[in-house]
Every structure is written in structure tokens, then in C-alpha cells.
Design an enzyme around this catalytic site. Structure first.
Site, PDB file in Angstrom:
ATOM      1  N   ARG A 206       0.859  -1.173   0.000  1.00 33.37           N
ATOM      2  CA  ARG A 206       0.000   0.000   0.000  1.00 33.37           C
ATOM      3  C   ARG A 206       0.900   1.229   0.000  1.00 33.37           C
ATOM      4  O   ARG A 206       1.967   1.232   0.619  1.00 33.37           O
ATOM      5  CB  ARG A 206      -0.938   0.013   1.217  1.00 33.37           C
ATOM      6  CG  ARG A 206      -2.062  -1.009   1.148  1.00 33.37           C
ATOM      7  CD  ARG A 206      -3.033  -0.709   0.012  1.00 33.37           C
ATOM      8  NE  ARG A 206      -4.189  -1.608  -0.031  1.00 33.37           N
ATOM      9  CZ  ARG A 206      -4.267  -2.687  -0.773  1.00 33.37           C
ATOM     10  NH1 ARG A 206      -3.236  -3.044  -1.534  1.00 33.37           N
ATOM     11  NH2 ARG A 206      -5.359  -3.433  -0.777  1.00 33.37           N
ATOM     12  N   GLU A 235      -3.617   7.570  -3.645  1.00 31.40           N
ATOM     13  CA  GLU A 235      -4.196   7.112  -4.913  1.00 31.40           C
ATOM     14  C   GLU A 235      -5.680   7.479  -4.964  1.00 31.40           C
ATOM     15  O   GLU A 235      -6.364   7.416  -3.950  1.00 31.40           O
ATOM     16  CB  GLU A 235      -4.056   5.594  -5.042  1.00 31.40           C
ATOM     17  CG  GLU A 235      -2.654   5.099  -5.222  1.00 31.40           C
ATOM     18  CD  GLU A 235      -2.595   3.568  -5.290  1.00 31.40           C
ATOM     19  OE1 GLU A 235      -3.660   2.926  -5.474  1.00 31.40           O
ATOM     20  OE2 GLU A 235      -1.506   3.009  -5.144  1.00 31.40           O
ATOM     21  N   HIS A 252      -0.536   0.458  -9.435  1.00 29.40           N
ATOM     22  CA  HIS A 252      -1.273  -0.499  -8.608  1.00 29.40           C
ATOM     23  C   HIS A 252      -1.793  -1.671  -9.443  1.00 29.40           C
ATOM     24  O   HIS A 252      -2.971  -2.030  -9.382  1.00 29.40           O
ATOM     25  CB  HIS A 252      -2.440   0.199  -7.902  1.00 29.40           C
ATOM     26  CG  HIS A 252      -2.839  -0.472  -6.620  1.00 29.40           C
ATOM     27  ND1 HIS A 252      -3.298   0.224  -5.533  1.00 29.40           N
ATOM     28  CD2 HIS A 252      -2.861  -1.781  -6.251  1.00 29.40           C
ATOM     29  CE1 HIS A 252      -3.574  -0.608  -4.558  1.00 29.40           C
ATOM     30  NE2 HIS A 252      -3.326  -1.841  -4.965  1.00 29.40           N
TER      31      HIS A 252
END
Length: 390
Positions: A206, A235, A252
Site C-alpha cells: 500500500r 491514490e 497499482h
């Protein structure tokens, strides 16, 4: 019955036979109004699942086709008696292979043999544990830090020991802000300064596990330090300066393979069928074809001992990570505003040309047997890394 499903979850039409009850919506825009009269909700990581979304709804089941849960208020769901299912480990192979490809690309670019380096794995769950196993099988030295899931082979070290000793540091933790070992900004300026000046840092967990501002500052003052980022703070926006500083940048997608996506879809759809007592089983998904790879270039280097060059030739046929990074950087650089960056990021993920996992690769028996006979060490390495060929 009414089931709300993120439109980007693949295979739902195969795994759920009650399609007349399924309503597909863009995941990032699913609202409280959309779920007000729903019985179930299937999401990905872009949909925050919390009281704001569900408190006035009839939803009693939430399934997240993801390996992580930081987008879900688990405590609130439990208090409300809402059944929750997710798919831990569904992307372990895909993410581990992304990491291997990134390490190999960096080693070829900077001209060193990563197989003689020490890899530090932070987080020893599904992804970190799988990565640890395949690296060990390939003869690569590994050290591990995870206070909750220690390794069973004596490779455990403290965080500071790992940061000081590892040539490659790869992050595989959930994002947490509370508890005895929070991971928010686990890698900040203090931790970066502990690392070797020529270390490689990879984050596929993350974004906020790494302090992005601190990493940008560190890269400015440590020209030999290398970073690979697939995840970013805030994000779908991100630090555009850091984007251009890192060696590999993607949006991602480390876990984005057809295999991992279908696996996660099946887990949550099967759980939903059990919960709703849907007796008619879902159909099997389409069969993914094998990926044919060419071993011609490898056969030319059949007697080589410089495995990273050989691996790069093979990896690029399944996933050209350097080109992927260049494409992503170019897309984001053309975004004029923060809103444009967010839109571009999401569009990149939606339209991502998914790569295949290593075990999907096949070649001719003649080529495979030649490698097995002429360079058994290379053949064993490829097999241990997940290339099972024929």
C-alpha cells in the site's frame, strides 16, 4: 434479490447464475443510493466500504475481490452483523512475479547479479511468504521481518537489522495506523537512512507504507539508491515528482493477472452463493490459454552462468516491466491537473493489458529438454521460479 457489483470484477457472469439480480456499476462511484435496497455488494479496493455507504442500506453481505481490506471498515461491518468475505492470497503469485521481474530488471540495468544479493522481505503473509519460498528454492539469501507471521527457517531479523543488511527490500504488509506495529509510514526518512546507499526498495503493498515525500527527498540525496513503486500515497493521485525519480513506476497493477483476478472473483462469488443458499452452481470460467514463449535466445546462451540476462529475455516475453513503467510515466506526465492525474490513474488500471503468470508459459519439448540436459542448474532455477513449461 439485488446484488451490486463493481463492473471491473471479471468472471461474475460465469460464477453467479442469478444475473437478473446483478447490477454492475463503476466501483469508485458506488453510492449510498445505489446500495440502499441491495442485499449484497461486491467491490474492489477502490470502493470505501463503511457506515457512510451502508448505514441506511439493506446490505447483509459484502465481498471484496481483493487481497487487502484497508478500504473496508471491518469493525463497523461486524457490529452491524454484515457478513464479509475477501480473497487473501489471490494475488500472491502475480505480485511475487512482479517483484522478481523488477529485481531482475534493476540488476541488468545496474549490472549486478541479484542472485548473489540479500533480499529483505517485510511482511511474511501470503505474498511475502510465497516470495520467500521461491527465492529460497532459487538459492537466494533472504531475511524476513514480520512480528505477526515469523518465518520458520531462522531467517527472522528485526526491522533495523533487515534495513541495514538487505540489498533489496520489498514490502508486503497491510496498511494499518493502530495496534502494536502500525505500518503507516513504516519506511520514512529514518528507515531510508538505515538502508545501504545502493539498495533497491520495492513497494507493492500500500502506498502509505512508504512516506512518499521522504522517499523523494532520499532519492535526491542518494543517487545510487533505487526504488520501484506500484502503489502510491493518496491514490488515485500521486506525487508526480517521485514518479519521475523512481526506476520503475506502475499504477497499482502488480497483482493484475487474469489468473489472480479470476481466483478472487470465484472466492467472493462462491461465498455469496453459500450465503444466499443459491443451489444452482455457477459455470466454470473460460479456460485461459497457455502462453507460448520462445526459448531460442536462451538456447544461444545455454552454457551461461549469468542468469539475470537469461531471465530478462524470458521475463520480457510475459511482462516487459520497463516499457510498462515508461508508458505509465508518460501518461501521468500529460495530466495537467490533480483531477486529471486521478482520472488517468483509474483509466490506466481499467484498461491495463494484463500479463500472464509464469506457469502459463509453455514452449516446445525439444527446447525444454535441451535446456534440461545442457544446463540443469538453469532449468531448475526456471522451474523453481514458476516456469513449469510443459
Amino acid at each position: 434479490m439485488r446484488i451490486i457489483v463493481d463492473e471491473n470484477i471479471p468472471g461474475v457472469e460465469h460464477f453467479l447464475t442469478v444475473q437478473e439480480s446483478v447490477h454492475y456499476l463503476p466501483g469508485r462511484s458506488i453510492s449510498a443510493d445505489d446500495v440502499a435496497t441491495a442485499d449484497a455488494l461486491l467491490v474492489r479496493s477502490v470502493t470505501p466500504v463503511n457506515a457512510a455507504l451502508l448505514k441506511n442500506s439493506t446490505v447483509r453481505f459484502v465481498g471484496s475481490a481483493t487481497a487487502g481490506t484497508d478500504h473496508v471498515d471491518l469493525q463497523w461491518l461486524k457490529k452491524q452483523g454484515i457478513h464479509f468475505v475477501y480473497a487473501p492470497g489471490c494475488n500472491a503469485v502475480a505480485v511475487a512475479e512482479y517483484v522478481l521481474t523488477a529485481i531482475n530488471a534493476a540488476s541488468v540495468y545496474y549490472q549486478y547479479n541479484w542472485m548473489h544479493k540479500t533480499v529483505g522481505i517485510i511482511g511474511h503473509g501470503h505474498v511475502g511468504g510465497y516470495l520467500h519460498r521461491i527465492l529460497k528454492s532459487a538459492g537466494v539469501a533472504c531475511i524476513v521481518y514480520d512480528p505477526f507471521a515469523p518465518a520458520d527457517d531462522g531467517s527472522d531479523v528485526t526491522l533495523s537489522e533487515l534495513l541495514q543488511s538487505a540489498d533489496v527490500v520489498t514490502l508486503h504488509t497491510p496498511l494499518t495506523k493502530t495496534g502494536s506495529h502500525p505500518t503507516w509510514h513504516m519506511i520514512g526518512s529514518t528507515e531510508l537512512n538505515m538502508m545501504k546507499p545502493n539498495a533497491l526498495l520495492i513497494n507493492t503493498s500500500r502506498g502509505a507504507v512508504t512516506d512518499n515525500a521522504a522517499l523523494s527527498a532520499h532519492l535526491n540525496t542518494h543517487p545510487r539508491f533505487t526504488a520501484v513503486l506500484d502503489v502510491w500515497e493518496n491514490e488515485p493521485t500521486l506525487n508526480t515528482t517521485l514518479l519521475q525519480q523512481v526506476f520503475i513506476a506502475t499504477g497499482h497493477i502488480a497483482g493484475y493477472t487474469p489468473e489472480s483476478k479470476l481466483k478472487s472473483s470465484k472466492i467472493v462469488c462462491d461465498a455469496l452463493c453459500d450465503y444466499l443458499a443459491i443451489s444452482e452452481p455457477g459455470r466454470s470460467p473460460w479456460h485461459l490459454p497457455k502462453t507460448t514463449i520462445c526459448l531460442k535466445a536462451i538456447k544461444k546462451s545455454i552454457n551461461t552462468v549469468c542468469f539475470p540476462q537469461v531471465l530478462q529475455q524470458l521475463f520480457r516475453q510475459l511482462y516487459a516491466i520497463e516499457q510498462d513503467s515508461l508508458h505509465f510515466k508518460q501518461l501521468i506526465s500529460h495530466a495537467a491537473t490533480t483531477e486529471d492525474v486521478a482520472t488517468t490513474f483509474d483509466k490506466y488500471r481499467r484498461s491495463y493489458q494484463k500479463r500472464r503468470e509464469f506457469f502459463s508459459a509453455q514452449s516446445t519439448k525439444e527446447s525444454v529438454n535441451l535446456i534440461r540436459q545442457k544446463n540443469p542448474d538453469l532449468f531448475t532455477l526456471l522451474y523453481n521460479l514458476g516456469f513449469h513449461f510443459l
